[in-house]
Design a protein around this motif. Structure first.
Motif: not given
Length: 98
Positions: A75-94
């Motif tokens: 996600x840190x390398x993905x252009x479609x996700x900004x930092x906040x979206x990546x954090x939210x997705x990781x929290x959801x997955x965890x």
């Protein structure tokens, strides 16, 4: 004879042009669809990991952590996700499967 050669040569170039044009005119998916597909694939992959190791909770936790680290990197390398979206997705997955 030269007329036939010129006609044959132009037919070959026309065929090549059409075939290359068809390959390059692929339909691009909208950004939202790509993000949703990626999120769904991460969720399915995590669910598969959780099912595979459901008998061994310690190994399940180790595999979950490896998966989350990999997703974080991707996600840190993905252009479609900004930092906040990546954090939210990781929290959801965890939280998934707990």
């Amino acid at each position: 004879m030269e007329y036939i050669n010129a006609l044959l040569l132009s037919a070959i170039f026309t065929f090549l042009f059409i075939s290359f044009k068809r390959k390059n005119s692929s339909v691009l998916k909208p950004k939202v669809v790509k993000k949703d597909e990626l999120i769904e694939s991460y969720k399915l992959e995590l669910q598969d990991i959780l099912k595979e190791y459901e008998d061994n909770k310690e190994l399940q936790m180790q595999e979950r952590i490896k998966f989350l680290k990999r997703v974080n990197y991707e996600l840190s390398m993905n252009i479609f996700f900004d930092e906040n979206e990546a954090k939210e997705l990781l929290q959801e997955l965890s939280k998934l499967g707990k």
